[in-house]
Design a protein around this motif. Sequence first.
Motif, PDB file in Angstrom:
ATOM      1  N   UNK A   1       0.832  -1.206   0.000  1.00 40.06           N
ATOM      2  CA  UNK A   1       0.000   0.000   0.000  1.00 40.06           C
ATOM      3  C   UNK A   1       0.863   1.251   0.000  1.00 40.06           C
ATOM      4  N   UNK A   2       1.950   1.217   0.783  1.00 42.41           N
ATOM      5  CA  UNK A   2       2.810   2.385   0.948  1.00 42.41           C
ATOM      6  C   UNK A   2       4.171   2.151   0.294  1.00 42.41           C
ATOM      7  N   UNK A   3       4.906   3.230   0.123  1.00 43.11           N
ATOM      8  CA  UNK A   3       6.250   3.145  -0.438  1.00 43.11           C
ATOM      9  C   UNK A   3       7.159   2.351   0.496  1.00 43.11           C
ATOM     10  N   UNK A   4       8.129   1.661  -0.092  1.00 43.97           N
ATOM     11  CA  UNK A   4       9.069   0.841   0.665  1.00 43.97           C
ATOM     12  C   UNK A   4      10.373   1.567   0.924  1.00 43.97           C
ATOM     13  N   UNK A   5      10.853   2.330  -0.083  1.00 46.82           N
ATOM     14  CA  UNK A   5      12.145   2.991   0.072  1.00 46.82           C
ATOM     15  C   UNK A   5      12.226   4.260  -0.766  1.00 46.82           C
ATOM     16  N   UNK A   6      13.218   5.086  -0.416  1.00 45.82           N
ATOM     17  CA  UNK A   6      13.557   6.286  -1.178  1.00 45.82           C
ATOM     18  C   UNK A   6      15.037   6.182  -1.527  1.00 45.82           C
ATOM     19  N   UNK A   7      15.428   6.829  -2.614  1.00 43.18           N
ATOM     20  CA  UNK A   7      16.814   6.754  -3.049  1.00 43.18           C
ATOM     21  C   UNK A   7      17.309   8.142  -3.452  1.00 43.18           C
ATOM     22  N   UNK A   8      18.502   8.483  -2.988  1.00 43.58           N
ATOM     23  CA  UNK A   8      19.180   9.700  -3.422  1.00 43.58           C
ATOM     24  C   UNK A   8      20.395   9.280  -4.228  1.00 43.58           C
TER      25      UNK A   8
ATOM     26  N   UNK B   1      18.009   5.019   0.852  1.00 44.60           N
ATOM     27  CA  UNK B   1      19.304   4.639   0.301  1.00 44.60           C
ATOM     28  C   UNK B   1      19.989   5.885  -0.253  1.00 44.60           C
ATOM     29  N   UNK B   2      21.170   6.183   0.293  1.00 47.22           N
ATOM     30  CA  UNK B   2      21.872   7.403  -0.090  1.00 47.22           C
ATOM     31  C   UNK B   2      23.152   7.054  -0.835  1.00 47.22           C
ATOM     32  N   UNK B   3      23.287   7.560  -2.052  1.00 51.86           N
ATOM     33  CA  UNK B   3      24.441   7.249  -2.881  1.00 51.86           C
ATOM     34  C   UNK B   3      25.729   7.844  -2.350  1.00 51.86           C
ATOM     35  N   UNK B   4      26.755   7.009  -2.185  1.00 51.94           N
ATOM     36  CA  UNK B   4      28.069   7.487  -1.739  1.00 51.94           C
ATOM     37  C   UNK B   4      29.126   7.291  -2.826  1.00 51.94           C
TER      38      UNK B   4
END
Length: 287
Positions: free
Chosen positions: A46-53, A103-106
């Motif tokens: 139903x809802x979002x699982x993750x976000x990504x930068x 999730x943040x890109x490094x």
Amino acid sequence: MAWLDGRCTPDNPVVERTELLDFRFEGRRIPLIDNQLGIRKPKDLVAALSMLTTYTSDGQRAPYEDALGPDGFLRYKYQGNPQHYTNRGLREAHTLGVPLIWFFGVQQGLYLPFYPVWIVADEPEQSQVAVALDESQTRLADHTSLTPLERRYSERISRQRLHQPVFRQRVIRAYNTSCAMCRLRHVSLLDAAHIIPDRDDRGLPAVSNGLSLCKIHHAAYDANILGIRPDLTIQVRTDILQEIDGPMLKHGLQEMNGLTLTLPRRRADRPNSEAIEQRYEAFRNAS
């Protein structure tokens, strides 16, 4: 999140894009990130699982610096049209109060996961949501009417939980996981040192304002026991050079005098010359 608990360690807290796209749960492939979009909203949820930068090179300014709102909460932008199913998934996560993963890109294809995080406010006028990185932030009063003390607390949490870990990963990886002074490669003994301190308004959490240093050289740099000249040569304070102590002083500090820093391969990641000059002046004044 339980899989991330087992997968990520203090020495290796990052995950590869291929791992996230191939994640399997109970025999089914359920990617933890979207292959093209920044928000992952599986059709069965139903809802979002993750976000990504996405990772971007950050010359003078860190790409996530603008994400911190005046209330101390981080912001995440909608994915295009506010009515896109992924954005509705973010709003649903807010309504239900369910946690997500950020999730943040490094580095290209490499991400530092932050979890659990919560959507604490929807701001459609700015096409964004407010994000709490710590459960304690979710217990604050209405984020639009925080006291000055609550705002400072929220900002400190956001910087400690996101900016500092991302800065550390980006800097240490830019220097190929080694100390720029002594070449030590034990990642657990490495720090990301600021050239201009982060307490200074100019002390941005950008790779060009950072150095990968082992803990002893980080402490020595912060204490002005040693400095870095504008030509990127290490200079040990005169009184330290004249001391007689043991092998650590001799080999760990005195023998650094006159050596040149080992630099990142990418020019954009190398120390900012103005920051080096400013920091060297502080070292000279302290000497």
